[in-house]
Design an enzyme around this catalytic site. Structure first.
Site, PDB file in Angstrom:
ATOM      1  N   HIS A   1      -3.856  -4.782  -0.361  1.00 14.81           N
ATOM      2  CA  HIS A   1      -3.459  -5.393   0.905  1.00 14.81           C
ATOM      3  C   HIS A   1      -3.583  -6.914   0.794  1.00 14.81           C
ATOM      4  CE1 HIS A   1      -3.207  -1.814   3.525  1.00 14.81           C
ATOM      5  NE2 HIS A   1      -4.075  -1.313   2.661  1.00 14.81           N
TER       6      HIS A   1
ATOM      7  N   GLU B   1      -2.769  -9.118   2.887  1.00 13.53           N
ATOM      8  CA  GLU B   1      -3.171  -9.692   4.171  1.00 13.53           C
ATOM      9  C   GLU B   1      -4.665  -9.552   4.444  1.00 13.53           C
ATOM     10  OE1 GLU B   1      -2.561  -5.373   5.161  1.00 13.53           O
ATOM     11  OE2 GLU B   1      -1.739  -6.822   3.746  1.00 13.53           O
TER      12      GLU B   1
ATOM     13  N   CYS C   1       0.845  -1.194   0.000  1.00 17.75           N
ATOM     14  CA  CYS C   1       0.000   0.000   0.000  1.00 17.75           C
ATOM     15  C   CYS C   1       0.890   1.259   0.000  1.00 17.75           C
ATOM     16  CB  CYS C   1      -1.003  -0.029   1.156  1.00 17.75           C
ATOM     17  SG  CYS C   1      -2.373   1.148   0.926  1.00 17.75           S
TER      18      CYS C   1
END
Length: 198
Positions: free
Chosen positions: A178, A180, A77
């Site tokens: 992202h 994750e 990011c």
């Protein structure tokens, strides 16, 4: 062991949970010596380009040495954006300049911030995107990277215009999305990163 750089501009809990889910050992640190001795570095990022670069000043040298030694590095990011030369968000502030190019505000006519799930279209081979193409990933951003060299663009997403979603050059990688927070496909990217040879 994955080392996550704590420079007070990253969502540390989120990214560490991602590595935990794939069963990978990790450490979160702001200790320059530990960072310098690490084989795998991850730079998450939230917030503004200028404040992030201020917070990164103590770590610039060790990050540069790590990348110059061709050891795996992943920016996420804002952690992708600070790898560029500069950003419209913070005029006059120099980025890490590891990828040549600028960071620009998303164009007029699209909803800002870009928030939500978008399909990743892989353009060029990248080891962190192995086994990935056409999956959806989670984005939250108002600025996007515009590299000088198109050959380092690993993947894009269509948001009215093509947005650079991932960059790849040697063992230096980054994602605007992202991983994750992107379910199984995102965790696969983290796993691919941990499987890189040193």
């Amino acid at each position: 062991m994955i080392t996550i750089i704590d420079y007070k501009s990253g969502n540390l809990k989120s990214i560490s949970n991602g590595f935990k889910k794939i069963g990978c050992e990790y450490q979160i640190t702001d200790d320059e010596e530990i960072i310098a001795s690490s084989d795998y570095l991850v730079l998450p990022g939230v917030g503004a380009f200028g404040s992030a670069m201020d917070n990164l000043k103590p770590f610039e040298e060790v990050i540069n040495e790590h990348v110059n030694d061709d050891k795996p590095f992943l920016g996420i990011c804002l952690g992708q954006q600070v790898l560029m030369s500069e950003s419209e968000e913070s005029p006059g502030v120099k980025g890490l300049d590891l990828f040549k190019g600028n960071v620009e505000r998303l164009p007029e006519g699209v909803k800002i911030p870009h928030m939500g799930w978008n399909k990743l279209n892989v353009l060029n081979d990248s080891p962190i995107l192995e086994g990935i193409d056409g999956e959806y990933f989670y984005f939250v951003h108002s600025y996007h990277v515009v590299p000088v060299d198109d050959s380092i663009v690993a993947g894009v997403c269509d948001y009215g215009v093509d947005i650079v979603a991932s960059l790849s050059q040697n063992n230096l990688f980054s994602t605007q999305f992202h991983p994750e927070k992107s379910g199984v496909a995102g965790l696969k990217i983290l796993k691919n990163f941990t499987n890189l040879e040193i």
